[in-house]
Write a protein that holds these residues in place. Structure first.
Motif, mmCIF file in Angstrom:
data_model
loop_
_atom_site.group_PDB
_atom_site.id
_atom_site.type_symbol
_atom_site.label_atom_id
_atom_site.label_comp_id
_atom_site.label_asym_id
_atom_site.label_seq_id
_atom_site.Cartn_x
_atom_site.Cartn_y
_atom_site.Cartn_z
ATOM 1 N N THR A 285 -28.564 -59.244 25.401
ATOM 2 C CA THR A 285 -29.652 -60.192 25.669
ATOM 3 C C THR A 285 -29.116 -61.601 25.876
ATOM 4 N N GLY A 286 -28.248 -62.049 24.986
ATOM 5 C CA GLY A 286 -27.688 -63.389 25.077
ATOM 6 C C GLY A 286 -26.885 -63.687 23.837
ATOM 7 N N LYS A 287 -26.168 -64.774 23.845
ATOM 8 C CA LYS A 287 -25.268 -65.114 22.746
ATOM 9 C C LYS A 287 -26.051 -65.422 21.472
ATOM 10 N N GLY A 288 -25.700 -64.708 20.411
ATOM 11 C CA GLY A 288 -26.308 -64.980 19.111
ATOM 12 C C GLY A 288 -27.723 -64.466 18.951
ATOM 13 N N ALA A 289 -28.048 -63.315 19.534
ATOM 14 C CA ALA A 289 -29.396 -62.744 19.401
ATOM 15 C C ALA A 289 -29.767 -62.652 17.915
ATOM 16 N N HIS A 290 -30.972 -63.111 17.592
ATOM 17 C CA HIS A 290 -31.275 -63.238 16.162
ATOM 18 C C HIS A 290 -32.634 -62.684 15.745
ATOM 19 N N GLY A 291 -33.716 -63.174 16.327
ATOM 20 C CA GLY A 291 -35.053 -62.750 15.924
ATOM 21 C C GLY A 291 -35.699 -61.819 16.934
ATOM 22 N N LEU A 292 -36.776 -61.147 16.523
ATOM 23 C CA LEU A 292 -37.518 -60.228 17.400
ATOM 24 C C LEU A 292 -39.010 -60.401 17.116
ATOM 25 N N TYR A 293 -39.784 -60.751 18.158
ATOM 26 C CA TYR A 293 -41.208 -61.042 17.976
ATOM 27 C C TYR A 293 -42.026 -60.415 19.095
ATOM 28 N N VAL A 294 -43.032 -59.617 18.715
ATOM 29 C CA VAL A 294 -43.850 -58.869 19.665
ATOM 30 C C VAL A 294 -45.038 -59.713 20.118
ATOM 31 N N SER A 295 -45.350 -59.652 21.418
ATOM 32 C CA SER A 295 -46.477 -60.398 21.970
ATOM 33 C C SER A 295 -47.794 -59.824 21.464
ATOM 34 N N ASP A 297 -50.326 -58.749 23.031
ATOM 35 C CA ASP A 297 -50.825 -57.584 23.768
ATOM 36 C C ASP A 297 -49.895 -56.385 23.643
ATOM 37 N N SER A 298 -48.860 -56.508 22.823
ATOM 38 C CA SER A 298 -47.890 -55.428 22.570
ATOM 39 C C SER A 298 -47.092 -55.021 23.806
ATOM 40 N N LYS A 299 -47.068 -55.849 24.827
ATOM 41 C CA LYS A 299 -46.360 -55.493 26.057
ATOM 42 C C LYS A 299 -44.925 -56.004 26.086
ATOM 43 N N GLU A 300 -44.676 -57.114 25.384
ATOM 44 C CA GLU A 300 -43.365 -57.739 25.456
ATOM 45 C C GLU A 300 -42.830 -58.068 24.068
ATOM 46 N N MET A 301 -41.521 -58.319 24.024
ATOM 47 C CA MET A 301 -40.890 -58.772 22.791
ATOM 48 C C MET A 301 -39.973 -59.941 23.118
ATOM 49 N N TYR A 302 -40.073 -61.000 22.301
ATOM 50 C CA TYR A 302 -39.274 -62.206 22.510
ATOM 51 C C TYR A 302 -38.033 -62.146 21.625
ATOM 52 N N VAL A 303 -36.873 -62.415 22.240
ATOM 53 C CA VAL A 303 -35.596 -62.329 21.537
ATOM 54 C C VAL A 303 -34.879 -63.674 21.622
ATOM 55 N N PRO A 304 -34.983 -64.534 20.593
ATOM 56 C CA PRO A 304 -34.255 -65.801 20.621
ATOM 57 C C PRO A 304 -32.752 -65.588 20.473
ATOM 58 N N ASN A 305 -32.001 -66.202 21.371
ATOM 59 C CA ASN A 305 -30.544 -66.119 21.354
ATOM 60 C C ASN A 305 -30.014 -67.446 20.806
ATOM 61 N N ARG A 306 -29.721 -67.446 19.516
ATOM 62 C CA ARG A 306 -29.408 -68.675 18.803
ATOM 63 C C ARG A 306 -28.155 -69.372 19.318
ATOM 64 N N GLY A 307 -27.197 -68.604 19.812
ATOM 65 C CA GLY A 307 -25.924 -69.192 20.213
ATOM 66 C C GLY A 307 -25.912 -69.838 21.581
ATOM 67 N N GLU A 308 -26.975 -69.673 22.370
ATOM 68 C CA GLU A 308 -26.984 -70.257 23.713
ATOM 69 C C GLU A 308 -28.265 -71.022 24.046
ATOM 70 N N GLY A 309 -29.192 -71.118 23.094
ATOM 71 C CA GLY A 309 -30.408 -71.884 23.333
ATOM 72 C C GLY A 309 -31.358 -71.249 24.322
ATOM 73 N N SER A 310 -31.522 -69.913 24.229
ATOM 74 C CA SER A 310 -32.414 -69.224 25.163
ATOM 75 C C SER A 310 -33.276 -68.201 24.425
ATOM 76 N N VAL A 311 -34.284 -67.696 25.157
ATOM 77 C CA VAL A 311 -35.130 -66.617 24.658
ATOM 78 C C VAL A 311 -35.209 -65.555 25.751
ATOM 79 N N SER A 312 -34.784 -64.329 25.437
ATOM 80 C CA SER A 312 -34.907 -63.210 26.373
ATOM 81 C C SER A 312 -36.251 -62.529 26.150
ATOM 82 N N VAL A 313 -36.846 -62.023 27.236
ATOM 83 C CA VAL A 313 -38.137 -61.334 27.147
ATOM 84 C C VAL A 313 -37.939 -59.883 27.561
ATOM 85 N N PHE A 314 -38.267 -58.970 26.643
ATOM 86 C CA PHE A 314 -38.110 -57.533 26.870
ATOM 87 C C PHE A 314 -39.469 -56.909 27.121
#
Length: 396
Positions: A285-295, A297-314
């Motif tokens: 996902t990205g450098k330093g993936a840390h948390g996991l949070y479901v939207s 509507d249960s369609k997506e999950m947010y993945v904050p990447n602590r080491g690069e300052g980004s959030v991946s969306v699954f």
């Protein structure tokens, strides 16, 4: 009526025989023509009924067998929390405080002194209390979310993180340095059973759809545990197939079939069959993936990447990453939660003494709010759901 002649009688008999013969051409036997047994084509076999595994005794029944988060829809607040003010509670690990943010103004409205090294703010199973995990202070500080007032700390050794069994019977303390899972009374926090573990750094967990087991990450030894909820026993253990793995947050998929485990050193999330507990695969996902949070509507999950300052969306349905949001000017997005209406993702900036508010529709940063030093497991409260499984707010 004139008497029947022999000829007339013969004609009537012939007609009757012809009628009977005509009925026979329909393919029925004489017996059938008189209402007797008739052979029917066998009916198609009935479709097997879908069986739902029996849940953990005392656990509220699932609302939707295909979505464990069905109770978490936008603004679907329990009557227990409807009067609570909307706030963001941020534990500042190095400052030994909790910053309280008003999400309407993006301002810190209060700073609450707590114990040493607060790690997470955890909603109780019954939704009535927020527990601050003072890891090195060996206490839990209760906060009344109706008033924002902190109560008397409760002595609990090494409370790095805190969960609740789905039936509300036990609190489960992740005693990271003690290498223990401690099952406690969910109200008094008195010990009910201590389970020693052989891995290092138990920290995060999530429960199966039926509540009968939960998966635990061990960050310092790169391992996963599978624990029987009712028996309070470790029933599975495995080493992640990555040198230096450091697993963090754990989250189950809406359909209850898959567990995802963020890994800050493997820079992605592990995809695990929880029932089989076979070796998982890694999705970068990205450098330093840390948390996991479901939207909501249960369609997506947010993945904050602590080491690069980004959030991946699954995307759960597509089974792939579809977007990546970058924080302007960088940052260290860590732990958090989704607003009650589902429109804002709140994350702590672990190394930057700040909190980020991110628009879940566009990925745009809405606010960057200064807080204390070392902000970690912040809780958005209240949130939709019938009960809490703990951590920063895992609701069902």
């Amino acid at each position: 009526m004139p008497p029947l002649t022999t000829r007339t009688t013969c004609l009537l008999a012939a007609a009757l025989l012809a009628a009977l013969a005509g009925c026979g051409t329909s393919g029925r036997t004489t017996e059938e023509a008189h209402g007797g047994p008739r052979k029917e084509a066998a009916p198609p076999p009935a479709a097997p009924k879908k069986t739902v595994p029996a849940g953990l005794p005392g656990m509220p029944p699932v609302l939707d067998t295909q979505d464990v988060y069905a109770a978490d829809r936008p603004n679907r607040l329990s009557p227990v929390v409807k009067g609570f003010p909307s706030r963001i509670y941020v534990p500042n690990t190095n400052s030994n405080t909790v910053s309280v943010i008003d999400p309407a103004t993006y301002k810190v409205v209060e700073t609450i002194p707590v114990g040493v090294q607060p790690q997470h703010v955890v909603p109780s199973w019954d939704l009535k209390t927020l527990w601050v995990n003072n890891n090195r202070g060996h206490t839990l500080t209760p906060i009344d979310p109706a008033t924002g007032v902190a109560g008397k700390p409760v002595e609990v050794h090494d409370p790095y993180n805190l969960y609740f069994t789905p039936n509300g019977r036990y609190a489960v303390v992740m005693a990271s340095l003690d290498r223990e899972l401690v099952f406690r009374d969910p109200h008094t926090m008195e010990t009910r059973k201590t389970v020693p573990v052989s891995c290092y750094g138990v920290n995060h967990a999530d429960f199966s759809a039926d509540g009968r087991y939960f998966v635990v990450s061990c960050e310092f030894s790169g391992e996963l545990l599978k624990v029987d909820t009712e028996k309070m026993e470790v029933i599975g253990q495995q080493k992640l197939p990555f040198q230096g793995a450091m697993p963090q947050d754990v989250k189950i998929s809406p359909d209850g079939r898959t567990f995802y485990i963020a890994d800050m050193m493997a820079h992605g999330m592990w995809v695990l069959d929880g029932d089989a507990f076979t070796q998982p695969t890694l999705l970068p996902t990205g450098k330093g993936a840390h948390g996991l949070y479901v939207s909501r509507d249960s369609k997506e999950m947010y993945v904050p990447n602590r080491g690069e300052g980004s959030v991946s969306v699954f995307d759960f349905n597509q089974n792939k990453l579809t977007k990546k949001w970058w924080l302007p000017d960088g940052g260290s997005p860590d732990m958090g939660g989704v607003s009650a209406d589902g429109k804002v993702l709140w994350l702590s900036g672990r190394y930057d003494s700040e909190v980020y508010a991110i628009d879940t529709r566009t990925g745009k940063q809405l606010a960057r709010i200064p807080v204390g030093s070392g902000p970690h497991g912040l809780a958005v409260y209240p949130q939709p759901g019938r009960y809490s499984l703990g951590h920063t707010g895992v609701f069902r």
